[in-house]
Design an enzyme around this catalytic site. Structure first.
Site, PDB file in Angstrom:
ATOM      1  N   ASP A 111      -1.191  -2.691  12.048  1.00 42.86           N
ATOM      2  CA  ASP A 111      -0.730  -1.498  11.950  1.00 42.86           C
ATOM      3  C   ASP A 111       0.456  -1.332  11.094  1.00 42.86           C
ATOM      4  O   ASP A 111       1.733  -1.571  11.940  1.00 42.86           O
ATOM      5  CB  ASP A 111      -0.502  -0.444  13.369  1.00 42.86           C
ATOM      6  CG  ASP A 111      -0.323   0.820  13.230  1.00 42.86           C
ATOM      7  OD1 ASP A 111      -0.633   1.454  12.057  1.00 42.86           O
ATOM      8  OD2 ASP A 111       0.321   1.513  14.083  1.00 42.86           O
ATOM      9  N   GLU A 116      -4.848  -1.234   9.025  1.00 43.22           N
ATOM     10  CA  GLU A 116      -5.345   0.121   8.836  1.00 43.22           C
ATOM     11  C   GLU A 116      -4.626   0.671   7.397  1.00 43.22           C
ATOM     12  O   GLU A 116      -3.607   0.424   7.209  1.00 43.22           O
ATOM     13  CB  GLU A 116      -4.315   1.081   9.792  1.00 43.22           C
ATOM     14  CG  GLU A 116      -4.632   2.559   9.762  1.00 43.22           C
ATOM     15  CD  GLU A 116      -3.872   3.466  10.936  1.00 43.22           C
ATOM     16  OE1 GLU A 116      -3.990   4.473  10.840  1.00 43.22           O
ATOM     17  OE2 GLU A 116      -3.328   2.903  11.687  1.00 43.22           O
ATOM     18  N   ASP A 133       2.131   1.310  18.701  1.00 45.14           N
ATOM     19  CA  ASP A 133       1.677   0.532  17.369  1.00 45.14           C
ATOM     20  C   ASP A 133       0.891  -0.705  17.555  1.00 45.14           C
ATOM     21  O   ASP A 133       0.004  -1.133  16.982  1.00 45.14           O
ATOM     22  CB  ASP A 133       2.890   0.078  16.764  1.00 45.14           C
ATOM     23  CG  ASP A 133       3.829   1.268  16.391  1.00 45.14           C
ATOM     24  OD1 ASP A 133       3.672   1.941  15.306  1.00 45.14           O
ATOM     25  OD2 ASP A 133       4.577   1.554  17.464  1.00 45.14           O
TER      26      ASP A 133
END
Length: 163
Positions: free
Chosen positions: A9, A76, A148
């Protein structure tokens, strides 16, 4: 055969990572076993010049990759919300892509909606629903923290579901 998937992420202040191992059952009647290998975050301080922050991300991500030895990385995709935030995240993503290229690692990318759909069955699920799904799917007693890291595990699980 066991597969190691590293989910990322990306962010400049905090880059979340989460690694899972996936072992398919030997027969169709045996289910796949998915385990958490590791998760955490790489942090950089806003007090440091941006170039140095990117170097820190790069160096620390190399260490994570060397330790976890993933077969594939899931990232992501960039979500556009505020131009200034988007630019900073794009810079962090560039560092991630460079580190992956240096390690000759294949990667896949998923939008936030794809991740939400894969984990909850609903592309507009909220963050807490996704985090609860991560804990449930990985048989964890608690939702991984910080957020996260939980998000990175969600990205890794999405990659596994798509394989």
């Amino acid at each position: 055969m066991e597969k190691r998937i590293l989910g990322l992420d990306p962010g400049l202040a905090i880059l979340g990572f989460g690694a899972i191992t996936c072992t398919p059952g030997l027969t169709q009647l045996q289910s796949t076993k998915v385990n958490v290998l590791d998760f955490g975050v790489i942090k950089t301080s806003a007090d440091i010049e941006i170039g140095q922050r990117l170097c820190t991300l790069f160096d620390d991500l190399h260490t994570v990759i060397d330790q976890l030895q993933p077969d594939v990385v899931a990232i992501e995709k960039l979500f556009f919300y505020r131009m200034s935030s988007t630019i900073v995240v794009a810079q962090a993503r560039g560092v991630v892509m460079l580190a992956l290229a240096q390690h000759h690692l294949p990667y896949v990318e998923f939008t936030p909606a794809q991740i939400k759909l894969a984990l909850t069955g609903y592309g507009n699920a909220d963050k807490s629903e996704v985090q609860e799904a991560v804990a449930r799917e990985l048989d964890l007693a608690e939702i991984p923290r910080p957020d996260d890291a939980a998000d990175a595990l969600a990205v890794a699980l999405t990659a596994w579901y798509q394989m």
